[in-house]
Design a protein around this motif. Structure first.
Motif, mmCIF file in Angstrom:
data_model
loop_
_atom_site.group_PDB
_atom_site.id
_atom_site.type_symbol
_atom_site.label_atom_id
_atom_site.label_comp_id
_atom_site.label_asym_id
_atom_site.label_seq_id
_atom_site.Cartn_x
_atom_site.Cartn_y
_atom_site.Cartn_z
ATOM 1 N N ASP A 138 -10.041 89.798 43.542
ATOM 2 C CA ASP A 138 -10.291 89.371 44.920
ATOM 3 C C ASP A 138 -9.060 88.753 45.575
ATOM 4 O OD1 ASP A 138 -12.827 90.216 44.279
ATOM 5 O OD2 ASP A 138 -13.659 88.203 44.052
ATOM 6 N N LEU A 139 -8.354 87.888 44.852
ATOM 7 C CA LEU A 139 -7.171 87.237 45.426
ATOM 8 C C LEU A 139 -5.908 88.060 45.204
ATOM 9 C CD1 LEU A 139 -7.804 83.480 44.514
ATOM 10 C CD2 LEU A 139 -8.582 84.780 46.503
ATOM 11 N N GLY A 140 -5.787 88.665 44.038
ATOM 12 C CA GLY A 140 -4.588 89.430 43.725
ATOM 13 C C GLY A 140 -4.644 90.876 44.157
ATOM 14 N N GLU A 141 -5.855 91.368 44.461
ATOM 15 C CA GLU A 141 -6.051 92.770 44.849
ATOM 16 C C GLU A 141 -5.379 93.702 43.844
ATOM 17 O OE1 GLU A 141 -4.812 93.238 48.909
ATOM 18 O OE2 GLU A 141 -6.396 91.938 49.685
ATOM 19 N N ILE A 142 -5.684 93.481 42.578
ATOM 20 C CA ILE A 142 -5.064 94.246 41.500
ATOM 21 C C ILE A 142 -5.400 95.725 41.614
ATOM 22 C CG2 ILE A 142 -7.020 93.859 39.909
ATOM 23 C CD1 ILE A 142 -4.936 93.609 37.664
ATOM 24 N N LEU A 164 -8.887 92.098 31.293
ATOM 25 C CA LEU A 164 -9.324 92.680 32.562
ATOM 26 C C LEU A 164 -8.194 93.430 33.244
ATOM 27 C CD1 LEU A 164 -11.479 89.713 33.902
ATOM 28 C CD2 LEU A 164 -12.326 91.992 33.349
ATOM 29 N N ALA A 165 -6.996 92.858 33.224
ATOM 30 C CA ALA A 165 -5.860 93.524 33.855
ATOM 31 C C ALA A 165 -5.583 94.868 33.186
ATOM 32 C CB ALA A 165 -4.625 92.625 33.800
ATOM 33 N N LYS A 166 -5.695 94.904 31.856
ATOM 34 C CA LYS A 166 -5.497 96.173 31.151
ATOM 35 C C LYS A 166 -6.630 97.154 31.446
ATOM 36 C CE LYS A 166 -2.807 97.569 29.241
ATOM 37 N NZ LYS A 166 -1.635 98.306 29.778
#
Length: 315
Positions: A138-142, A164-166
């Motif tokens: 939500d904040l980083g818009e990954i 989660l990032a992976k």
């Protein structure tokens, strides 16, 4: 019912394992038989009195926020759950209430627990998992291919952030101690930096997202290693970051953000899907009984936990 509460702010010695009244569910609430909770730093910061301007002076206060348990009663307006359902979520940390045999939970914040993990593991998920998810998404818009750095990658929030990032196909750099390097690598980090050897804020590499999961860096230091549209996100408010968080939206293309997790059922459902598909897993460092919550707080305060500290409530 048995619960762990305190009657005044102070050290872990103020925590008492005691008998308190069983809560009563309102029309829109669930009465939960709590099977497990976990310790988050905010729990002992509240107990110490660091947030007493927000928490006030109404005692006794039952500690704990994360909950995994079984629905035993539902209010007359509840439609999504029934007795016997296994659910997980977190209560407002300012109010607490999780370290007890029973707790009441609004239907609007509850979600079905992942089926393939224990209650102790499920209780390790809500605050830490939602903090990581809502910060990155939500904040980083990954997005796939984004370069993400997680400071504090072996901690409660960090372990979820790396996984989660992976799972979202980002390139992940984890920052942790040397002894946790292999652990973070096994979580999926592409690069692992030992904070004692390398100051990532002085390296040439730039990142799209920096998630400071331990609140030990500042936007001023991280800004120079952010991409032109990069985002710095902290899990802790600080005086050093307060002004940048107000002004970066107007004075810079690089943004400073503070993440405060919200117990959203859809997001808990998203985490459940990742856990059940084995793309993400909770990590429990140590498990304590309800009567040992004071010891769990003391251990949490050392800052040495790898993953989460669980509290298991006997049935």
């Amino acid at each position: 019912m048995k619960a762990v509460a305190f009657d005044r702010y102070g050290s872990a010695e103020e925590l008492q394992y005691r008998e308190l009244s069983k809560p009563i569910a309102k029309s829109n609430e669930l009465l939960i038989k709590v099977r497990a909770s976990s310790v988050n730093p905010v729990d002992w910061k509240i107990r110490q009195g660091n947030l007493q301007l927000l928490t006030g002076f109404k005692f006794p206060r039952i500690v704990g926020s994360d909950i995994s348990g079984v629905v035993v009663e539902v209010g007359r307006e509840v439609t999504k759950f029934q007795p016997g359902d296994e659910v997980y979520t977190f209560l407002n940390p300012l109010n607490g209430g999780a370290c007890a045999e029973y707790a009441v939970v609004p239907e609007s914040i509850a979600a079905i627990k992942p089926k393939n993990i224990t209650h102790a593991e499920a209780a390790a998920v809500p605050i830490a998992g939602l903090t990581a998810l809502q910060a990155l998404r939500d904040l980083g818009e990954i997005k796939a291919g984004k370069k993400v750095l997680i400071n504090g990658a072996s901690g409660g929030v960090g372990i979820f952030a790396v996984q989660l990032a992976k799972a979202l196909n980002a390139e992940v750099t984890g920052v942790c101690s040397a002894q946790n390097r292999e652990f973070v690598k096994n979580l999926g980090a592409d690069i692992v930096l030992d904070y004692a050897e390398i100051d990532f804020t002085k390296q040439p590499k730039k990142y799209d997202i920096i998630l400071d999961a331990v609140g030990k860096q500042t936007f001023a230091k991280c800004e120079k290693v952010l991409q032109s549209e990069g985002v710095y996100i902290s899990t802790l408010p600080s005086f050093e970051n307060f002004f940048p968080m107000l002004t970066s939206w107007f004075l810079s293309s690089k943004k400073a953000q503070l993440i405060v997790a919200k117990p959203k059922p859809d997001d808990l459902g998203f985490l459940r899907e990742l856990i059940e598909s084995e793309q993400t897993r909770p990590i429990v460092d140590r498990t304590y009984s309800l009567a040992e919550v004071a010891a769990a707080h003391t251990y949490s305060q050392t800052g040495r936990a790898v993953g989460k500290i669980a509290i298991v409530i006997d049935s």
